[in-house]
Each structure stands twice: as structure tokens, then as C-alpha cells.
Design an enzyme around this catalytic site. Structure first.
Site, PDB file in Angstrom:
ATOM      1  CB  SER A 212      -0.968  -0.027   1.193  1.00 39.79           C
ATOM      2  OG  SER A 212      -1.965   0.955   1.058  1.00 39.79           O
TER       3      SER A 212
ATOM      4  CD  GLU B 149      -2.467  -2.810  -3.965  1.00 40.57           C
ATOM      5  OE1 GLU B 149      -3.635  -3.014  -3.594  1.00 40.57           O
ATOM      6  OE2 GLU B 149      -1.736  -1.932  -3.456  1.00 40.57           O
TER       7      GLU B 149
ATOM      8  CG  HIS C 117      -5.432  -2.552  -0.080  1.00 40.98           C
ATOM      9  ND1 HIS C 117      -4.556  -2.268  -1.100  1.00 40.98           N
ATOM     10  CD2 HIS C 117      -5.148  -1.674   0.913  1.00 40.98           C
ATOM     11  CE1 HIS C 117      -3.779  -1.259  -0.749  1.00 40.98           C
ATOM     12  NE2 HIS C 117      -4.113  -0.880   0.466  1.00 40.98           N
TER      13      HIS C 117
END
Length: 301
Positions: free
Chosen positions: A108, A200, A270
Site C-alpha cells: 500500500s 493494485e 488489499h
């Protein structure tokens, strides 16, 4: 560029736990910390729990913690407590750091740190942060430990959708699309020639995915990379009921425009499961089979 892999981790080794980005939920952090403590010996500063606005303490605290952890030659791995936001604010502090051959684990917002490490020819691990680790199934945890401890290539990962058929090889780079796009044009972006791009994201509506992807296109990213691996795009749908298209529809169209081998739905991002992958290592993408094969291990013996 001469690439350097981190030293292999061993059970009961000391590891650093740091919070370079946002503040974290203590119960979920402690659940993940218990997973790490079952195998290694986590150590962290008492001010790890600090919070200031949307950050895990001020920049000075977080930068000092980050540099000390990544420069500590006595410890072979550093795990990030959480993503959120804030890692890119610390990038200038790493320019003069004497980096040790250790693994950095996170995803992330930690993408900013991964990109910096790849710009320095360093391999790092895109994998669960501590607050995410406690929710992951045993298979993901075992895969992570194997990745950190064995110099052998890990098992291949499979996606669930073929967007553009073809086969490509290169070094795996990337991570979170939003963070990746923000570092374009900065000195912290690694060379993208002869790479396989992994992206992502979470909570980005289809038009926002289109905007970030178009930013990459206009910056020439798809003229340099050899293939595209799409991980999980969690909660990226329109909120309007009965929308005539999905995030997957938009991503498929964008991928087809590049003409690059591209497969989607890899269990990276995630969600559960979130398999770890070694950024900076050579991989083969067989998009026609939606298969990502790792050609080398993440660590040196």
C-alpha cells in the site's frame, strides 16, 4: 544496475517493526505482531504508537525510526505496521542512509519505500503489513516466511483473468497504483525498462483508475515495461446502483490499449489472501495462462 538481495531471515532472528505512514488500530496490530512473535523476535521503539493527524507521529520521529531500521546491519528484516499515508514524506531522509542488506516488508503506502529501494538496486517484499498479517490465512504466512528465509524461487501465483495474451520476462516493480503514479517524475522512481509492472489499489472508483492509468500512459510507462500484472482492486466499483460497467471492465479496456501481456486477479493487494512477492527479482508473466513465475528467490543465503 547491480542488484542486491537481503540476507535470509532465520527463525528467532530479531526484526524491526516500524510505522512510517499512518497511525494504526492497536488490536489488529497486536494480532499481527503475535504472528511475527511466534517465529521471530520483534523489536520496536516505544513511540511507535504515536499519532499526529493522519500520521504515526511527526516526520522527524518516523524518519529517524525508518533510517535506523534500514541501516541496522544486525537485523535482517523490517516490517511496517500499517500503510495509510506518509511514507513518501520520508524519502529524502533515505538518500544519505547506509542501507543494510535486510528485507523491508509492507504494501500500500509502503510502495513509496519499495520504489526508492528498487531505484537503489535493492530487492524488497511487497507483502502484508502487521495490521494485515493477523487476518491472513496460514498459507499466506507460510509463503511469506519461505520468501524471507529461503534463497530458492517461491511457488508461482495464478490470476483469474486474461486481458492481453503474451509472455514477458523482467524485474518485478510497482505496488499500489495511486502511490506509484505520484512518484512519476521524481528521483525516487526506479528505471522501468525491461520490467514487469505490478499494480493494485483499494477504494478508487473506475474513473479514478482510468485517470491514474492515463497518467502512466502519458508519462511513457507502457513504452518501457514489458508486461502488466494486475493484483486486487478492492472496493473499486461505482457506488451508483446498476452501473453498466465495472472496474474490471475499465481495466481490461485500458490494458488492451497498451498491447502488453496482461493478466488480472492475482491474489496481491488489499484483501484476503494477500500473497507477498519480491520486488526487484526476475519474473516471467504468461498472461495467456494468467501465471506469474518467479525466476529467483528474494534473499541471499
Amino acid at each position: 544496475m547491480n542488484w542486491q538481495k537481503p540476507l535470509a531471515l532465520r527463525p528467532r532472528d530479531a526484526i524491526h517493526v516500524i510505522a512510517p505512514a499512518g497511525p494504526f488500530d492497536v488490536p489488529t496490530f497486536e494480532k499481527g505482531l503475535a504472528v511475527l512473535a511466534d517465529r521471530y523476535a520483534p523489536q520496536y521503539r516505544p513511540d511507535l504508537y504515536d499519532a499526529w493527524r493522519y500520521l504515526a507521529g511527526g516526520d522527524t520521529r518516523r524518519a529517524e525510526e525508518l533510517v535506523n531500521a534500514l541501516s541496522d546491519a544486525s537485523v535482517r528484516a523490517t516490517f511496517c505496521a500499517r500503510g495509510g499515508y506518509g511514507s513518501m514524506r520520508l524519502l529524502p531522509s533515505l538518500l544519505q542512509a547506509n542501507l543494510a542488506p535486510s528485507s523491508l516488508v509492507g504494501f500500500s503506502d509502503v510502495t513509496a519505500l519499495h520504489l526508492f529501494l528498487q531505484s537503489q538496486g535493492r530487492v524488497s517484499i511487497h507483502g502484508p503489513v502487521v495490521t494485515h498479517l493477523g487476518t491472513q490465512p496460514p498459507a499466506v504466512r507460510d509463503y511469506l516466511f519461505r520468501l524471507l528465509e529461503s534463497p530458492e524461487p517461491p511457488p508461482s501465483l495464478s490470476g483469474d483473468a486474461i486481458y492481453v495474451r503474451g509472455v514477458a520476462e523482467g524485474r518485478l516493480v510497482g505496488g499500489n497504483l495511486s502511490v506509484f503514479s505520484r512518484l512519476l517524475g521524481t528521483p525516487y522512481m526506479p528505471p522501468l525498462e525491461d520490467t514487469i509492472l505490478l499494480i493494485e489499489d483499494v477504494g478508487e472508483k473506475p474513473y479514478r483508475l482510468d485517470r491514474m492509468w492515463t497518467h502512466l500512459k502519458l508519462a511513457g510507462v507502457f513504452e518501457r515495461v514489458r508486461g502488466i500484472v494486475l493484483g486486487l482492486f478492492t472496493e473499486c466499483e461505482l457506488k451508483e446502483k446498476d452501473a453498466p460497467y465495472s472496474a474490471a471492465d475499465v481495466l481490461r479496456s485500458l490494458a488492451e490499449e497498451t498491447g502488453l501481456p496482461c493478466a488480472a486477479g492475482f491474489p496481491i493487494g488489499h484483501d484476503i489472501p494477500n500473497y507477498p512477492v519480491a520486488l526487484g527479482t526476475r519474473v516471467r508473466l504468461d498472461a495467456g495462462a494468467a501465471l506469474l513465475t518467479f525466476l529467483e528467490g528474494a534473499v541471499q543465503a
